[in-house]
Every structure is written in structure tokens, then in C-alpha cells.
Enzyme design. Structure first.
Site, PDB file in Angstrom:
ATOM      1  N   ARG A   1       7.966 -27.308 -11.478  1.00 36.39           N
ATOM      2  CA  ARG A   1       8.954 -27.895 -10.572  1.00 36.39           C
ATOM      3  C   ARG A   1       8.728 -27.540  -9.102  1.00 36.39           C
ATOM      4  O   ARG A   1       9.038 -28.326  -8.220  1.00 36.39           O
ATOM      5  CB  ARG A   1      10.359 -27.476 -11.002  1.00 36.39           C
ATOM      6  CG  ARG A   1      10.877 -28.370 -12.116  1.00 36.39           C
ATOM      7  CD  ARG A   1      12.254 -27.981 -12.518  1.00 36.39           C
ATOM      8  NE  ARG A   1      12.297 -26.563 -12.853  1.00 36.39           N
ATOM      9  CZ  ARG A   1      13.341 -25.939 -13.356  1.00 36.39           C
ATOM     10  NH1 ARG A   1      14.454 -26.584 -13.575  1.00 36.39           N
ATOM     11  NH2 ARG A   1      13.289 -24.657 -13.640  1.00 36.39           N
TER      12      ARG A   1
ATOM     13  N   ASP B   1      -2.171 -16.482 -29.939  1.00 37.22           N
ATOM     14  CA  ASP B   1      -1.764 -15.075 -29.994  1.00 37.22           C
ATOM     15  C   ASP B   1      -2.914 -14.344 -29.331  1.00 37.22           C
ATOM     16  O   ASP B   1      -4.012 -14.248 -29.890  1.00 37.22           O
ATOM     17  CB  ASP B   1      -1.611 -14.609 -31.448  1.00 37.22           C
ATOM     18  CG  ASP B   1      -1.142 -13.164 -31.504  1.00 37.22           C
ATOM     19  OD1 ASP B   1      -1.649 -12.338 -30.714  1.00 37.22           O
ATOM     20  OD2 ASP B   1      -0.272 -12.856 -32.336  1.00 37.22           O
ATOM     21  N   HIS B   2      -2.688 -13.844 -28.137  1.00 39.24           N
ATOM     22  CA  HIS B   2      -3.835 -13.359 -27.357  1.00 39.24           C
ATOM     23  C   HIS B   2      -4.535 -12.167 -28.012  1.00 39.24           C
ATOM     24  O   HIS B   2      -5.671 -11.872 -27.701  1.00 39.24           O
ATOM     25  CB  HIS B   2      -3.448 -13.079 -25.904  1.00 39.24           C
ATOM     26  CG  HIS B   2      -2.711 -11.799 -25.680  1.00 39.24           C
ATOM     27  ND1 HIS B   2      -1.370 -11.673 -25.898  1.00 39.24           N
ATOM     28  CD2 HIS B   2      -3.142 -10.580 -25.266  1.00 39.24           C
ATOM     29  CE1 HIS B   2      -1.010 -10.428 -25.628  1.00 39.24           C
ATOM     30  NE2 HIS B   2      -2.051  -9.740 -25.238  1.00 39.24           N
TER      31      HIS B   2
ATOM     32  N   LYS C   1      -9.020 -10.728 -28.424  1.00 38.95           N
ATOM     33  CA  LYS C   1      -9.610  -9.443 -28.032  1.00 38.95           C
ATOM     34  C   LYS C   1     -10.899  -9.222 -28.826  1.00 38.95           C
ATOM     35  O   LYS C   1     -10.917  -9.419 -30.041  1.00 38.95           O
ATOM     36  CB  LYS C   1      -8.612  -8.297 -28.293  1.00 38.95           C
ATOM     37  CG  LYS C   1      -7.373  -8.366 -27.382  1.00 38.95           C
ATOM     38  CD  LYS C   1      -6.448  -7.194 -27.626  1.00 38.95           C
ATOM     39  CE  LYS C   1      -5.118  -7.354 -26.921  1.00 38.95           C
ATOM     40  NZ  LYS C   1      -5.107  -7.070 -25.490  1.00 38.95           N
TER      41      LYS C   1
ATOM     42  N   GLU D   1       2.747   1.185 -26.080  1.00 38.33           N
ATOM     43  CA  GLU D   1       2.647   0.857 -24.654  1.00 38.33           C
ATOM     44  C   GLU D   1       3.415   1.908 -23.862  1.00 38.33           C
ATOM     45  O   GLU D   1       4.515   2.299 -24.245  1.00 38.33           O
ATOM     46  CB  GLU D   1       3.258  -0.519 -24.387  1.00 38.33           C
ATOM     47  CG  GLU D   1       2.484  -1.646 -25.011  1.00 38.33           C
ATOM     48  CD  GLU D   1       3.077  -2.984 -24.614  1.00 38.33           C
ATOM     49  OE1 GLU D   1       2.521  -3.617 -23.730  1.00 38.33           O
ATOM     50  OE2 GLU D   1       4.117  -3.358 -25.189  1.00 38.33           O
TER      51      GLU D   1
ATOM     52  N   ASP E   1       8.885  -9.741 -30.231  1.00 34.52           N
ATOM     53  CA  ASP E   1       7.887  -9.712 -29.164  1.00 34.52           C
ATOM     54  C   ASP E   1       6.517  -9.250 -29.677  1.00 34.52           C
ATOM     55  O   ASP E   1       5.490  -9.737 -29.210  1.00 34.52           O
ATOM     56  CB  ASP E   1       8.374  -8.771 -28.050  1.00 34.52           C
ATOM     57  CG  ASP E   1       7.531  -8.866 -26.789  1.00 34.52           C
ATOM     58  OD1 ASP E   1       7.140  -9.989 -26.425  1.00 34.52           O
ATOM     59  OD2 ASP E   1       7.255  -7.817 -26.161  1.00 34.52           O
TER      60      ASP E   1
ATOM     61  N   HIS F   1       1.534 -10.118 -32.876  1.00 36.18           N
ATOM     62  CA  HIS F   1       0.376  -9.237 -32.714  1.00 36.18           C
ATOM     63  C   HIS F   1       0.177  -8.286 -33.907  1.00 36.18           C
ATOM     64  O   HIS F   1      -0.929  -8.148 -34.422  1.00 36.18           O
ATOM     65  CB  HIS F   1       0.498  -8.414 -31.434  1.00 36.18           C
ATOM     66  CG  HIS F   1       0.779  -9.239 -30.207  1.00 36.18           C
ATOM     67  ND1 HIS F   1       0.261 -10.504 -30.032  1.00 36.18           N
ATOM     68  CD2 HIS F   1       1.518  -8.997 -29.104  1.00 36.18           C
ATOM     69  CE1 HIS F   1       0.669 -10.980 -28.863  1.00 36.18           C
ATOM     70  NE2 HIS F   1       1.439 -10.094 -28.283  1.00 36.18           N
TER      71      HIS F   1
ATOM     72  N   LYS G   1       7.677   0.425 -26.594  1.00 40.78           N
ATOM     73  CA  LYS G   1       7.512   0.568 -25.143  1.00 40.78           C
ATOM     74  C   LYS G   1       7.914   2.002 -24.807  1.00 40.78           C
ATOM     75  O   LYS G   1       8.659   2.635 -25.564  1.00 40.78           O
ATOM     76  CB  LYS G   1       8.464  -0.373 -24.400  1.00 40.78           C
ATOM     77  CG  LYS G   1       8.318  -1.829 -24.767  1.00 40.78           C
ATOM     78  CD  LYS G   1       7.438  -2.561 -23.787  1.00 40.78           C
ATOM     79  CE  LYS G   1       7.414  -4.044 -24.093  1.00 40.78           C
ATOM     80  NZ  LYS G   1       6.127  -4.679 -23.837  1.00 40.78           N
TER      81      LYS G   1
END
Ligand code: BG6
Length: 484
Positions: free
Chosen positions: A43, A176-177, A181, A215, A234, A239, A329
Site C-alpha cells: 500500500r 518454512d525457512h 538451512k 534463542e 511460532d 520449524h 526465547k
């Protein structure tokens, strides 16, 4: 064939942090078709030049020192921008016209990348369909859909149905990144391009498997998104389950999309979703201290930022071998690792030998950041009678191979351009994955069990995660990787 990539959500973070830097690296490595065009759609009003300028700064920042101005200036000529609103049919007509004008060639591979907020996926797909943009008469048309794909099995099924109204499954790439890897793909190579692991890769030799994605970072400015999402949606649904499937699957007949995905789906089918009572005993959940003060998080939020789930893969190979999945996290370091803990020898013939499971052989696959593999085994301490000590055989990607590890998105984008869906989730895969996660999320919110433990950031999650593992007669492999 020339290639056009249309990015919806072009002014967002994903585009500037990941997609454009990855495309730029592919360009530098001469892996993009000569006539490639990148068209941003969102946008915000930008001219082509304004968007190029904005991307110059962000790409330099997110290219890990791999930025080269002369190459960028050439690459930037392929970048274009079309302002538009996903809700407006007229904006799609305008996009369609613009694409025709830019492409100037009848046959083009066109890829649509949904990098928008997930609530716009259905609308974008419908508009693409209504404007004939999914039609493959003039070359392949593919769509890439980012995670989260739905927020439970029901919404994922609905989204799949909406996507299938417009695109055939073979045109759809659910990303799914983690699968991009190098070290995740290397699990398949380790398992299926070698023979020595396969005979011991099963219930006869393996005591349990730990998959940890830790993480150090906190939620920070993603509070509003995260509070709605939480660690299960998440990280686990995608993952962690992908890592589990890659570790547990049978060898596909060949490395080809349907064969690989068939085997992965079989793993998910072998996992019995937890009954509500089992959730209290087979999971741990926590929230780091201070999370509720993050901007966007509710002051009384019950969202978990840490979780453990013990899953059973009930098939011939893995019956009785627990898979412990853990992610959080605010942990003590950033590390993603898979630890295969082997069983003790049947009897210990050395007086000084250990009978503890954690001292038995273990294979640690370091996914990131110290990419590599370690195999722990016992050896004799020289000149000390028959004293034994655990030692490692170690392989490090960094030491072994030169060059910078490519970003996951490079590989995945290239695969989409080439029409290879092996490293992408199929419709049934995402739905089955939700089927494993949904009962846990439901039991947490309905029964409040297990209780949400508040933990201090900078450790390995709540203390009771350690105690819980001890009750299992096992120990977490809480080791921060050493970069070599
Ligand atoms: C994303 C999650 O999918 O993966 C983030 O939304 C998480 O919360 C990230 O931080 C982790 O990715 P990586 O590649 O840094 O391990």
C-alpha cells in the site's frame, strides 16, 4: 525462460531483511535467469526509484558483509514497484497490466510471494484468481506462502481450500525457512548418503532424541504478533516438527518433492495427538520474566515463550523412543541442535565406566550457529589405568568448507524458480502438523495445566523443565555451541 517475482507485502520487514538480500546474492552468484524482474506490491506509495533506494540501504545492512555496490546497481535495475491494496480489485487489474508491460515477453515464469500479514493471504489468492493471474497458459505460475499457514488445523484447511480454488497443489510453495538451512538438508545427506548411521538409527540403539531451538533474543517489538501466536504456533508447528520429520523419516525413493514429502507425512501420521490429560504430563510451558511488559503483550498474558513437548512416533522404527522438542526465547544462547542419545552398552566391563545414559554415545547435529556434527564416544585416558573419558569426533562446516553459509532464503527462492517443491510443506503436511499442536494449545488454555512457569531470561527456560527431564531419567543437553 524469463522470470518475474511479485512480492506482496513489499514494504514489510521480511522483504527488506531476507528476500531482497537473498535475491541479490543469487544475482551475484549468477543464478537468476538473465531477464529477471522483481515487482514489489504494497500500500505504501513509492516510485521504482524510491523503493530501490530504500532497498539499497536495507540490503547493505542485511547482507552480512556481502554487499558490492557495483553489482547492486546492476541488480537494482530489475526492481520495480506497484502501489496497491490487496482488497482492491482495480489494483490487481493495474498490477496485471504493469506486469504485461514490464515482461514484454509472452512466456514467463511468474512467482507470487505472499510476504504480507497472514490475514491477507486468502484475499490475495482470490484476487489473483479473479484476475486470471494464476492461469498457466503463458508459462508457469507459482505462489509462495509464508508461515504461519493458518492458526490451527481448521483455519489451515480453510486456507488450503481457498488456495486450491485458484492454484493447483503443484503451483503452491508453503515455506518454512528451516528447510532452506544447509545443515537441515545435511541431515538427509548424513542419513541417506552414508551407510554407517542407518543400522543404529532406530529404537534398538537410540534412547531418545532431543531437538532444541533456543534463542537468546526476547520478543521485543513483535509483542502484538507474538502475544497472539506464542511459541507453539511460532516455532513448534513448523520449524521443530520439520526437524523432527527430517530426523525420523524413512529414506525417500529419491530426492524428489513427492517422495520426500510422502515420507515426512508418514512421520506425522505416526504421532498420536496428545489427549488432554497427557498434555499436563508431557509438556512444560514457561514465560520469561518481563514478557508482559513488552509492547503489545497483554499485562496478564498467558502466552508461552518457552515450551517442551514429548512426542512419540509410533512406528516400527521409533516405537518407545521419546522425541523431546524444546524451544524458547530468552534462553542462555542461540543454538539449534538435534541430539541423538544412544543407549548404554548392555553391561559396563570397565570399573570406571559410566552407566549413565548421558555418558553413552551421542550424535549432536548443530544446525546453527556452530554448524557441524559431533559424535561423543568413550576413550581411555592414557597412563591412568583403565580410566575412561567422553571425547568427541567433530566436523565443522566452517573448518571444512570455505565461503559464507548461504541464507536459507537463497536456496528456497531458487527452488521455487526452478519448480522444485522438495523443501516446501504440502497441504496435508501443514494440516497434520496442526493436528499435533492443536490439542496441546487447547489443553493449555482450557485446563491451565501444566502451569505457566515464569523463568529468568538468560538460562535454559524454567527450572522445572530441568526437573521434569530428570523425572524422565534423562538430562537436557544444555550446551552452548563453540564457534570454530
Ligand atoms: C521465525 C519465528 O519463523 O523463526 C521467529 O517467527 C524466530 O520468532 C525465527 O525468531 C527463528 O529463525 P532462525 O532462522 O533465526 O532460527
Amino acid at each position: 525462460m524469463p522470470l518475474t517475482l511479485v512480492i506482496f507485502g513489499a514494504s514489510g520487514d521480511l522483504t527488506s531483511r531476507k528476500l531482497v538480500p537473498a535475491l541479490f546474492q543469487l544475482f551475484r552468484k549468477q543464478r537468476l535467469p538473465a531477464d529477471t524482474k522483481i515487482v514489489g506490491f504494497s500500500r505504501t506509495h513509492f516510485s521504482d526509484d524510491e523503493w530501490r533506494r530504500a532497498l539499497t540501504d536495507s540490503t547493505e545492512k542485511f547482507s552480512n558483509g556481502q554487499f558490492d555496490r557495483a553489482a547492486w546497481d546492476k541488480f537494482a535495475q530489475a526492481i520495480h514497484y506497484q502501489a496497491g491494496d490487496i482488497g482492491q480489485a482495480a489494483d490487481f487489474e493495474a498490477l496485471h497490466k504493469r506486469l504485461h508491460k514490464l515482461e514484454g515477453s509472452p512466456k514467463v515464469t511468474r512467482v507470487y510471494y505472499l510476504a504480507t500479514a497472514p490475514q491477507f493471504y486468502e484475499g490475495a489468492v482470490a484476487q489473483l484468481g479473479a484476475n486470471g493471474l494464476a492461469d498457466e497458459v503463458n508459462g508457469p505460475r507459482r505462489i509462495v506462502i509464508e508461515k504461519p499457514f493458518g492458526r490451527d488445523a481448521q483455519t489451515a484447511t480453510r486456507l488450503n481450500d481457498a488456495v486450491h480454488q485458484v492454484f493447483k497443489e503443484k503451483q503452491v510453495y508453503r515455506i518454512d525457512h528451516y528447510l532452506g538451512k544447509e545443515t537441515v538438508q545435511n541431515i538427509l545427506v548424513l542419513r541417506f548418503a552414508n551407510t554407517i548411521f542407518e543400522p543404529v538409527w532406530n529404537r534398538n540403539y537410540v534412547d531418545h532424541v532431543q531437538i532444541t531451538v533456543a534463542e537468546e533474543v526476547l520478543v521485543g517489538r513483535r509483542g502484538a504478533f507474538y502475544d497472539e501466536t506464542g511459541i507453539l504456533r511460532d516455532m513448534f508447528q513448523n520449524h521443530l516438527l520439520q526437524l523432527l520429520m527430517t530426523t525420523a523419516m524413512e529414506a525417500p525413493i529419491r530426492f524428489e518433492a513427492e517422495a520426500v514429502r510422502d515420507e515426512k507425512v508418514k512421520v506425522l501420521r505416526a504421532i498420536t495427538p496428545m489427549a488432554p490429560d497427557d498434555v499436563a504430563t508431557n509438556t512444560v510451558r514457561g514465560q520469561y520474566q518481563g514478557y508482559r511488559a513488552e509492547p503489545g503483550a497483554a499485562p496478564d498474558s498467558q502466552t508461552a515463550t518457552f515450551a517442551v513437548a514429548k512426542l512419540a512416533v509410533d512406528n516400527w522404527r521409533w516405537q518407545g523412543v521419546p522425541f523431546y522438542l524444546r524451544s524458547g526465547k530468552g534462553m542462555s544462547c542461540r543454538t539449534t541442535q538435534i541430539m541423538i542419545q544412544f543407549r548404554n552398552p548392555p553391561t559396563m566391563v570397565f570399573n570406571s565406566g559410566s552407566a549413565k545414559v548421558c555418558d553413552a554415545n551421542r550424535l549432536v547435529i548443530q544446525i546453527q550457529p556452530a554448524e557441524g556434527i559431533q559424535l561423543l564416544f568413550q576413550s581411555k585416558v592414557p597412563d591412568a589405568g583403565m580410566r575412561l573419558r567422553g571425547t568427541d569426533l567433530e566436523f565443522s562446516f566452517n573448518r571444512e568448507f570455505s565461503g559464507v553459509m548461504p541464507e536459507a532464503y537463497e536456496r528456497l527462492l531458487l527452488d521455487v524458480f526452478q519448480g522444485d517443491a522438495s523443501l516446501f510443506a504440502r497441504a496435508d503436511e501443514v494440516e497434520l502438523a496442526w493436528g499435533i499442536i492443536d490439542p496441546i494449545a487447547a489443553a493449555w488454555s482450557q485446563t491451565g495445566q501444566p502451569p505457566l512457569e515464569i523463568y529468568e531470561p538468560g538460562l535454559w527456560g524454567p527450572m522445572n523443565s530441568t526437573e521434569w527431564m530428570e523425572k524422565q531419567g534423562r538430562q537436557w543437553f544444555d550446551t552452548c555451541p563453540v564457534l570454530k
